[in-house]
Write a protein that holds these residues in place. Structure first.
Motif, PDB file in Angstrom:
ATOM      1  N   ASN A   1       8.069  57.408  33.078  1.00 13.66           N
ATOM      2  CA  ASN A   1       8.687  57.547  34.285  1.00 13.66           C
ATOM      3  C   ASN A   1       9.676  58.902  34.460  1.00 13.66           C
ATOM      4  OD1 ASN A   1       8.700  54.860  36.015  1.00 13.66           O
ATOM      5  ND2 ASN A   1       8.732  54.488  33.841  1.00 13.66           N
ATOM      6  N   ASP A   2       9.263  59.822  35.448  1.00 11.54           N
ATOM      7  CA  ASP A   2      10.149  61.028  35.456  1.00 11.54           C
ATOM      8  C   ASP A   2      10.077  61.998  34.448  1.00 11.54           C
ATOM      9  OD1 ASP A   2      10.934  60.720  38.065  1.00 11.54           O
ATOM     10  OD2 ASP A   2      12.961  59.881  37.811  1.00 11.54           O
ATOM     11  N   TRP A   3      10.837  63.217  34.526  1.00 10.60           N
ATOM     12  CA  TRP A   3      10.798  64.302  33.738  1.00 10.60           C
ATOM     13  C   TRP A   3      10.979  63.999  32.071  1.00 10.60           C
ATOM     14  CZ3 TRP A   3      14.378  65.966  30.483  1.00 10.60           C
ATOM     15  CH2 TRP A   3      15.899  65.780  30.852  1.00 10.60           C
TER      16      TRP A   3
ATOM     17  N   THR B   1      22.159  55.451  36.157  1.00  6.01           N
ATOM     18  CA  THR B   1      22.875  56.576  37.098  1.00  6.01           C
ATOM     19  C   THR B   1      22.014  56.484  38.435  1.00  6.01           C
ATOM     20  OG1 THR B   1      21.194  58.369  36.714  1.00  6.01           O
ATOM     21  CG2 THR B   1      22.981  58.157  35.204  1.00  6.01           C
ATOM     22  N   GLY B   2      20.861  55.902  38.603  1.00  2.00           N
ATOM     23  CA  GLY B   2      20.188  55.938  40.212  1.00  2.00           C
ATOM     24  C   GLY B   2      19.246  54.929  40.191  1.00  2.00           C
ATOM     25  N   GLY B   3      18.397  55.128  41.114  1.00  2.29           N
ATOM     26  CA  GLY B   3      17.429  54.091  41.446  1.00  2.29           C
ATOM     27  C   GLY B   3      16.286  53.788  40.314  1.00  2.29           C
ATOM     28  N   LEU B   4      16.150  54.909  39.606  1.00  2.00           N
ATOM     29  CA  LEU B   4      15.160  54.402  38.540  1.00  2.00           C
ATOM     30  C   LEU B   4      15.548  53.405  37.628  1.00  2.00           C
ATOM     31  CD1 LEU B   4      12.993  55.541  36.243  1.00  2.00           C
ATOM     32  CD2 LEU B   4      14.704  57.160  35.324  1.00  2.00           C
ATOM     33  N   ALA B   5      16.837  53.133  37.480  1.00  2.00           N
ATOM     34  CA  ALA B   5      17.090  52.125  36.482  1.00  2.00           C
ATOM     35  C   ALA B   5      16.896  50.619  37.196  1.00  2.00           C
ATOM     36  CB  ALA B   5      18.792  52.417  36.491  1.00  2.00           C
TER      37      ALA B   5
ATOM     38  N   ALA C   1      11.368  54.471  29.777  1.00  2.00           N
ATOM     39  CA  ALA C   1      12.242  55.061  31.165  1.00  2.00           C
ATOM     40  C   ALA C   1      13.556  55.610  30.339  1.00  2.00           C
ATOM     41  CB  ALA C   1      12.623  53.848  31.952  1.00  2.00           C
ATOM     42  N   SER C   2      14.152  56.392  30.855  1.00  2.00           N
ATOM     43  CA  SER C   2      15.538  56.769  30.566  1.00  2.00           C
ATOM     44  C   SER C   2      16.852  56.145  30.926  1.00  2.00           C
ATOM     45  CB  SER C   2      15.802  58.439  30.645  1.00  2.00           C
ATOM     46  OG  SER C   2      15.737  58.465  32.167  1.00  2.00           O
TER      47      SER C   2
END
Ligand code: ADP
Length: 488
Positions: free
Chosen positions: A137-139, A16-20, A7-8
């Motif tokens: 996760n994500d781009w 920075t947002g929910g991904l974290a 993950a980034s």
């Protein structure tokens, strides 16, 4: 199972947002369930102190056209957990002020940065941590499943790793000029409309969708929505093509972090069984902290959010003045579009003591707003999952939401039927419309002011709902299992 989460961002290290919240919360729940979990992250400036970074456990090398780029890999752990963290340390890419953006502009080399990161993670999977499954996760990590896919087609050992790719937000594609294809480490044949190409550009989100063994997104309703043109951002055909390989799993909440019973960021803790005094204390402390009138009867609406159109700020700002005609207060915390930052700051100026607008990112205040508010605004235009409405439920702060995506999956509208059967947890409206939003606000104000018994039921129902990661983590394990089984 040996699981590599790539993950980034991840709390508390970089967010920075929910991904974290998800990458850490899910990793912890998987580790607690007995799986071996390594979370691979870029070594951002936030980890620059040696103590935070842990120790060097190896090095990876990635060949780009004309240059071999290497990085040291540091190993540390997520605090108070069994989750191993592997940091890819390449200062020229990651020792910067922001994660993706600085001074409002995306970094010009975001393609190189995250293609490098994805390829480095795959190098880690060859030797330092060889997993059964990789969860990307994500781009930013969309290239990872594509590289495993290629390895499988080439009969390389890496191909025996199962892959899962999670979309946290369809709005961000990671789209770059086709020239970047030479930096992916993929054969140019993968640049085609069924895999990584989108109208002549390299599209990393599409790459992840097309090549992962399993694709997930962060709520069942959003999984259905993104197969339709309205929410698919042009990738709906690619998603529809995946059929039953696309699964929606609602995010859980890290109950060690977001839980009023143990939350040390609050002036007073409280539980579902006994919330009244604690919640009142949090409300008056919040009013004091934000310069609002210390009035226990004024209905205090909270909002903690990126200030963008996605989050329904247009509905709130259109109707704010009408709502402020009632005995209500607003506590806003956010950063984002300067247009909204200005409108909210202007409202604070115009309504001193009734409106507080803190423009910034402040985790402690986010907790205190969740606890100290009476109700919570989250009328998002679209919402893949949404965490704040779930935090609000846990903190006894009924959310007011547009019934889309994860908001529809986590909030049950209050009506006579749902109040009587004990399922009501908040207020929902179905069409994205300012008048409907206002009507819903009045419903909530009416109940708060005149039907305290019903209000207390709402609060208790939300606080006792199972919002933990345990249930969702098991659903992810099932997905990983079927990704591995697909390999035969
Ligand atoms: P998204 O990922 O779309 O931004 P979510 O609701 O899924 O929205 O998650 C947002 C997360 O970021 C939550 O943990 C929220 O508390 C946090 N957050 C957003 N803005 C701020 C802010 N200004 N200050 C502190 N925390 C914030």
């Amino acid at each position: 199972m040996r699981i590599m989460m790539v993950a980034s961002e991840a709390v508390p290290l970089a967010k920075t947002g929910g991904l974290a919240d998800v990458s850490t919360g899910l990793s912890k729940a998987l580790a607690d369930a007995g799986h071996e979990v390594a979370l691979v992250l870029p070594c951002y400036r936030q980890f620059i102190s040696e103590a935070d970074r842990g120790t060097v456990v190896g090095e990876v090398q990635v060949s780009f056209p004309g240059a071999v780029i290497n990085a040291e890999v540091y190993e540390t752990t997520i605090p108070e957990s069994k989750v191993k963290v592997l940091l890819i340390d390449r200062p020229s890419f990651f020792d910067r002020e922001g994660l993706y953006v600085e001074d409002g502009h995306d970094y010009g080399d975001n393609a190189e940065r995250f293609l490098f990161f994805s390829r480095a993670a795959v190098e880690v999977a060859k030797s330092l941590f060889v997993p059964d499954v990789i969860h990307a996760n994500d781009w930013q990590t969309g290239l990872v499943p594509a590289l495993i896919f290629q390895a499988r087609e080439n009969g390389e050992p890496l191909g025996s790793i199962g892959t899962t790719f999670t979309i946290h937000n369809m709005a961000f594609h990671g789209e770059f000029p086709s020239l970047q294809m030479t930096n992916t480490g993929l054969d140019s044949e993968y640049f085609n409309w069924e895999q990584l190409e989108y109208f002549g550009k390299l599209n990393l989100l599409k790459g992840g969708i097309a090549t992962a063994d399993k694709v997930t997104t962060v709520s069942p309703t959003y999984a259905t929505e993104i197969c339709q043109p309205e929410y698919g951002y042009g990738l709906d055909p690619a998603l529809e093509h995946r059929g039953t390989d696309l699964v929606g799993i609602l995010n859980g909440v890290d109950m060690n972090v977001w839980n009023p019973a143990v939350d040390s960021k609050l002036p007073e803790q409280y539980t579902a069984q006994n919330y009244s005094a604690g919640k009142s204390a949090c409300k008056s402390a919040l009013q004091q902290e934000l310069g609002l009138h210390e009035n226990p009867d004024a209905m205090l609406f909270g909002l903690v959010s990126r200030l963008t159109d996605q989050k329904g700020l247009d509905l709130i700002t259109q109707k704010a003045i009408q709502i402020l005609g009632a005995d209500v207060q607003f506590a806003f915390l956010g950063t984002g579009d300067s247009r909204y930052e200005t409108i909210l700051s202007d409202l604070q100026q115009a309504y001193p003591g009734k409106v507080a607008a803190v423009i910034g990112f402040d985790d402690g205040l986010a907790h205190r707003i969740e606890a100290g508010s009476d109700a919570y605004f989250m009328p998002s235009r679209f919402e893949p999952c949404g965490l704040n409405q779930q935090y609000s439920l846990i903190y006894g702060t009924p959310p007011l939401v547009h019934a889309v995506g994860g908001l529809a999956d986590s909030v049950v509208d209050a009506n006579r039927h749902t109040l009587d059967n004990g399922t009501a947890t908040g207020f929902t409206f179905s069409n994205y419309d300012a008048d409907l939003f206002l009507e819903t606000v009045w419903r909530s104000v009416g109940m708060f002011q005149h039907h305290k018994d019903d209000w207390n039921k709402l609060v208790t129902n939300g606080m006792t709902r199972d919002s933990s990661w345990n249930r969702s983590a098991q659903e992810y394990v099932d997905v990983y299992q079927s990704a591995i089984e697909k390999l035969g």
